[in-house]
Motif scaffolding. Sequence first.
Motif, short mmCIF file in Angstrom:
data_model
loop_
_atom_site.label_atom_id
_atom_site.label_comp_id
_atom_site.label_asym_id
_atom_site.label_seq_id
_atom_site.Cartn_x
_atom_site.Cartn_y
_atom_site.Cartn_z
N ARG A 349 22.50 -16.22 -24.54
CA ARG A 349 22.50 -15.23 -23.48
C ARG A 349 21.07 -14.86 -23.10
O ARG A 349 20.12 -15.28 -23.75
N GLN A 353 21.00 -9.21 -20.59
CA GLN A 353 22.43 -9.02 -20.79
C GLN A 353 22.73 -8.25 -22.07
O GLN A 353 23.71 -7.51 -22.15
N LYS A 400 25.89 -9.83 -16.88
CA LYS A 400 24.63 -9.20 -16.55
C LYS A 400 24.92 -7.98 -15.69
O LYS A 400 25.62 -8.07 -14.67
#
Length: 404
Positions: A349, A353, A400
């Motif tokens: 990720r 995020q 996000k």
Amino acid sequence: MDSVLNPYTPNAGASPDIIVGRDDQTKAFEVLLRRLSRGRTHQSMIVTGLRGVGKTVLLNEFGEIARGERWEVLELEASKHDDTRFRQTMASLFKAALLRLSPRAKWTDHARRAAAVVTSFAVSVDQQGTWSLAWDVAPEDGFADHNDLSLDLTDVLVAIGELAKERERGVAILIDEVQFLSTRQLEALIQAVHKTVQRKLPVTFVGAGLPQIAKLAGDAKSYAERLFQFPKIDSLDEAEASEALREPAAAEGVQFEEEAVQLAVEITKGYPYFIQELGYQVWEIADQSPITQLDVETAREGYEAKLDASFFRVRLDRATPLQTAYMRAMAELGPDAQKAADVARIMGRESSQLGPTRAELIDMGLLYTPEHGYAAFTVPDFDKFMLRAVPTLTVPEVRKRKKT
């Protein structure tokens, strides 16, 4: 071995029979009290350290020292209460302290004024009267009624401090888990103590909390670094850890073989809570004195199982799946503080995020930030536990967050 005589205390905040390795902190606290009693100023203290190093035990020891010096002690474990609940709690503590400093039948002008200021502080919580201190003392107009926590708390501490000075006593406010105070509450305490220092009153605020407290205090008030000492307590060194293991048993007529002590210190790494837990488990399985290396090795499985089932597990059980994945990714990187970008990479990720998740874990007291951009576990060996408890890293879907 007789379980009733087991001298080890693996309980949250429980004082061991013998406190080892904290002489510097207790001597510093004694100096603080005695200087304030003589009308001199001295820095208050906020003790920092990881979970289980004995911060609460040390704070309890400070309370005993203060009471031995005839100081009034106000003890509080901070939690995430709003300002109204915080005011109610503090008002109740101030009322009790005032009555112990000066019974109502013997109130002087200073005592009456302090009582009136405490009432003002309480009334400002709930002017409709649904909550009160349950005493018939009229409020002092113009004091502790500003509807500003910092100003109100300052008025109360000054009034209580003036009474304590008149009574040749002192007031020590001892607050555990300081990191759970809101910024406003911490700022108010710092500002109030600052005013008592300026007035040379016998009042001190001594706290204990996780390592980020020094930064939080500095953020709340820039002069906090000059108002407080921030002693850090950590694992015991080899000699201290050995003493913490040997001496409680010796008081019950039980000895340890040297090899047994060495293995125990190696297993616990000198971490105070771990010493108490391992000592307890060893005592339960040993047949006789002296306790041997084999006894320690045999107790090791039960010791690790107990930590996994309680000390570590209660922390993991509070986490969401995404928070669990974040900590599992940290564990995969090792026991040291980890950079946010590296954790995000392990999870596949972006840091942006996972920023909210990291912040939530810090807010919960599961992580702390030793330096900008890094986070570490608040208990040692938690990385090893995460690898045992969560064998496979599974990352829930995260999105996000949109900028607004």
